[in-house]
Design a protein around this motif. Structure first.
Motif, PDB file in Angstrom:
ATOM      1  N   LYS A 144     -17.068  -0.375 -20.773  1.00 42.86           N
ATOM      2  CA  LYS A 144     -15.905  -1.280 -20.732  1.00 42.86           C
ATOM      3  C   LYS A 144     -15.360  -1.530 -22.132  1.00 42.86           C
ATOM      4  O   LYS A 144     -16.145  -1.759 -23.062  1.00 42.86           O
ATOM      5  CB  LYS A 144     -16.302  -2.657 -20.169  1.00 42.86           C
ATOM      6  N   VAL A 154     -12.138  -0.436 -17.717  1.00 45.06           N
ATOM      7  CA  VAL A 154     -13.480  -0.378 -17.134  1.00 45.06           C
ATOM      8  C   VAL A 154     -13.690   0.990 -16.507  1.00 45.06           C
ATOM      9  O   VAL A 154     -12.924   1.383 -15.636  1.00 45.06           O
ATOM     10  CB  VAL A 154     -13.661  -1.472 -16.060  1.00 45.06           C
ATOM     11  N   GLU A 186     -22.821  -1.236 -19.886  1.00 47.96           N
ATOM     12  CA  GLU A 186     -23.326  -2.244 -18.960  1.00 47.96           C
ATOM     13  C   GLU A 186     -24.079  -1.613 -17.802  1.00 47.96           C
ATOM     14  O   GLU A 186     -23.680  -0.551 -17.308  1.00 47.96           O
ATOM     15  CB  GLU A 186     -22.117  -3.034 -18.432  1.00 47.96           C
ATOM     16  N   ALA A 187     -25.122  -2.280 -17.343  1.00 48.88           N
ATOM     17  CA  ALA A 187     -25.891  -1.790 -16.188  1.00 48.88           C
ATOM     18  C   ALA A 187     -24.991  -1.769 -14.953  1.00 48.88           C
ATOM     19  O   ALA A 187     -24.152  -2.651 -14.775  1.00 48.88           O
ATOM     20  CB  ALA A 187     -27.090  -2.698 -15.947  1.00 48.88           C
ATOM     21  N   PHE A 188     -25.174  -0.773 -14.138  1.00 54.02           N
ATOM     22  CA  PHE A 188     -24.391  -0.622 -12.913  1.00 54.02           C
ATOM     23  C   PHE A 188     -25.000  -1.505 -11.826  1.00 54.02           C
ATOM     24  O   PHE A 188     -26.199  -1.474 -11.577  1.00 54.02           O
ATOM     25  CB  PHE A 188     -24.424   0.854 -12.484  1.00 54.02           C
ATOM     26  N   LEU A 189     -24.158  -2.316 -11.194  1.00 52.25           N
ATOM     27  CA  LEU A 189     -24.632  -3.192 -10.126  1.00 52.25           C
ATOM     28  C   LEU A 189     -24.196  -2.619  -8.782  1.00 52.25           C
ATOM     29  O   LEU A 189     -23.085  -2.095  -8.674  1.00 52.25           O
ATOM     30  CB  LEU A 189     -24.005  -4.591 -10.260  1.00 52.25           C
ATOM     31  N   GLU A 193     -18.347  -6.617  -3.447  1.00 51.66           N
ATOM     32  CA  GLU A 193     -17.650  -7.485  -4.395  1.00 51.66           C
ATOM     33  C   GLU A 193     -16.917  -8.598  -3.652  1.00 51.66           C
ATOM     34  O   GLU A 193     -16.491  -8.422  -2.519  1.00 51.66           O
ATOM     35  CB  GLU A 193     -16.649  -6.664  -5.206  1.00 51.66           C
ATOM     36  N   LYS A 215      -9.728  -1.974  -4.967  1.00 52.91           N
ATOM     37  CA  LYS A 215      -9.275  -1.444  -6.260  1.00 52.91           C
ATOM     38  C   LYS A 215      -8.877   0.021  -6.195  1.00 52.91           C
ATOM     39  O   LYS A 215      -8.065   0.483  -6.993  1.00 52.91           O
ATOM     40  CB  LYS A 215     -10.404  -1.598  -7.290  1.00 52.91           C
ATOM     41  N   VAL A 283     -19.419  -9.954 -12.184  1.00 55.94           N
ATOM     42  CA  VAL A 283     -18.917  -8.687 -12.722  1.00 55.94           C
ATOM     43  C   VAL A 283     -17.947  -9.005 -13.855  1.00 55.94           C
ATOM     44  O   VAL A 283     -17.965  -8.385 -14.911  1.00 55.94           O
ATOM     45  CB  VAL A 283     -18.207  -7.859 -11.626  1.00 55.94           C
ATOM     46  N   GLU A 284     -17.099  -9.966 -13.594  1.00 57.11           N
ATOM     47  CA  GLU A 284     -16.154 -10.397 -14.639  1.00 57.11           C
ATOM     48  C   GLU A 284     -15.620 -11.766 -14.252  1.00 57.11           C
ATOM     49  O   GLU A 284     -15.625 -12.143 -13.086  1.00 57.11           O
ATOM     50  CB  GLU A 284     -14.976  -9.430 -14.757  1.00 57.11           C
TER      51      GLU A 284
END
Ligand code: AMP
Ligand code: GLY
Length: 434
Positions: A144, A154, A186-189, A193, A215, A283-284
């Motif tokens: 990101k 991102v 960043e680690a992938f989650l 969502e 998205k 996430v954000e």
């Protein structure tokens, strides 16, 4: 008659104008810059959303009672700080508080320092250390840009090659300029969502209905990432128990952390959550209403949004204010996008809109009206069609049908919105998904 100024000119701002006018039909709505949809509800003034001084001067001259800020760019430009300096009521966070969205470094550090659940991340400014970091993390991994990159900063990288390319693009080629001069690895989650908006006075948080955004450009969640191709609400995953957990582990600690570092957040805090097997994680954060989620959420809101925004803008407390009331219905918003969106949207095409129907609203997002009255497309996301119906499948059907009547050559829209929720419902009832 109260005057409300809405900053921005997209589908979100049209939905805000539409809802505030339903709360009080006598409102005098002004928008800067607005769009042809908002022009049908009020007056549009041709000022850019981040032209802070000109907007402040206009708000003071017009003696506006309430200003509501849509886009983060205006918040990042310090519009709220300038209004507060001049004693003009405005709904939104200060520039420093808005960094929860505009600086991923600030947001991530705040969360890590205060134990707010989020993906592990490291910051890097040089290619070598970033490349080593993605190898330590392993694929999939998320790269990101640290700053604001118009929703494009991102990259979810499924392979290390993808991650190397993302690093090269941001740190090597400077694809996002200063916004990408520092990146997060960043680690992938994994999980579903959820977009959860909370209106807050800085301490008390009043959540709105949870929504889910879509998205990806294409059906089946395929194709490139976009600003959002549609949304629906409510989402059954957002149970009262989950909301209690989010309030306790995320919203309240985040607001407290922001107060503690001298940046109290007043306005709308948007938590972009991932519902992981270990619980909800951030996430954000965004510092403003979401687009297109607002177009789905606001038409379901039965109680007054105007009242909540006015209290916060006046610096009043939300303690004891009742939770919003919602229509017992579902909403689906279908975004109709221009051909070529998201990379190279073709604009300036003739646009015709279907006539209004009960419980269907066509929100203008990227449109422009010529002097002769003809509408043209003027952005990547052109309109957002929201349908409200007793069931989610009916809402989707109507939204899709009306989106199909939007006259725009080469238009693109998704027809499978809300598929996750409809699958969940089918699992519960054993019925098929239409
Ligand atoms: P953002 O612009 O931060 O909302 O990110 C865009 C999208 O990228 C999000 O909606 C997620 O789908 C995805 N994303 C961002 N961060 C992560 C993460 N750590 N793990 C998995 N997906 C992510
Ligand atoms: N719907 C995503 C956003 O507003 O950022």
């Amino acid at each position: 008659m109260a005057k409300v100024l809405i900053i921005g000119g997209g589908g979100r701002e049209h939905a805000l104008a539409w809802k505030l006018l339903r709360d009080d039909p006598s409102l005098d709505i002004i928008a800067a810059p607005g769009n042809p949809g908002i022009a049908a509800l009020g007056r549009c003034v041709q000022l850019a959303a981040d032209d802070v001084e000109a907007i402040l001067a206009m708000a003071m001259e017009e003696r506006v009672d309430l200003t509501v800020v849509g886009p983060e760019a205006a918040l990042a430009a310090g519009i709220v700080d300038r209004f507060i300096d001049n004693g003009v009521p405005i709904f939104g966070p200060t520039r420093a508080a808005a960094e929860i969205e505009t600086s991923k470094r600030f947001a991530k550090q705040l969360m890590l320092d205060h134990g707010i659940p989020t993906a592990a991340a490291e910051f890097h400014r040089d290619i070598e250390s970033a490349t080593a970091a993605v190898r330590r993390a392993g694929a999939p991994v998320v790269v990101k840009a640290s700053g604001l990159a118009a929703g494009k900063g991102v990259l979810v990288c499924h392979t290390l090659d993808d991650a190397d390319r993302a690093i090269q693009m941001m740190l090597g080629e400077g694809a996002f300029g200063e916004a990408g001069a520092e990146i997060l690895v960043e680690a992938f989650l994994t999980g579903e969502e959820l977009s959860l908006f909370a209106i807050t006075d800085g301490t008390t948080a009043i959540p709105l209905l949870a929504a889910q955004d879509h998205k990806c450009l294409l059906d089946g969640d395929l194709g490139p990432n976009t600003g959002g191709m549609g949304a629906y609400a409510p989402v059954s995953l957002a149970t009262p128990e989950l909301l209690v957990e989010v309030r306790k582990t995320i919203l309240e600690p985040t607001l407290a952390a922001l107060r503690d570092c001298g940046r109290p957040f007043r306005g709308l805090l948007y938590a972009g959550l991932m519902l992981t097997t270990e619980g909800p994680m951030v996430v954000e954060f965004n510092c403003r209403f979401g687009d297109p989620e607002s177009q789905a959420i606001l038409p379901l809101m039965d109680s007054s949004l105007l009242d909540l925004l006015t209290r916060v803008a006046r610096g009043e407390s939300l303690v004891g204010v009742a939770a919003p009331r919602w229509r017992p219905a579902s909403a689906v918003t279908t975004v109709v996008a221009a051909p070529g969106y998201p990379d190279r949207p073709r604009t300036g095409e003739l646009l015709t809109l279907p006539p209004d129907e009960d419980d269907v609203v066509v929100f203008h997002a990227g449109t422009r009206r010529l002097e002769d009255g003809q509408l043209l497309s003027a952005g990547g996301r052109v309109v957002a069609v929201t349908a409200v119906a007793p069931t989610l499948s009916e809402a989707r059907e109507r939204s899709r049908r009306v989106a199909g009547k939007v006259g725009l050559a080469g238009r693109q829209f998704r027809s499978d919105l809300a598929w996750r929720e409809l699958e969940r419902q089918a699992d519960v009832t054993g019925a098929g998904v239409t």
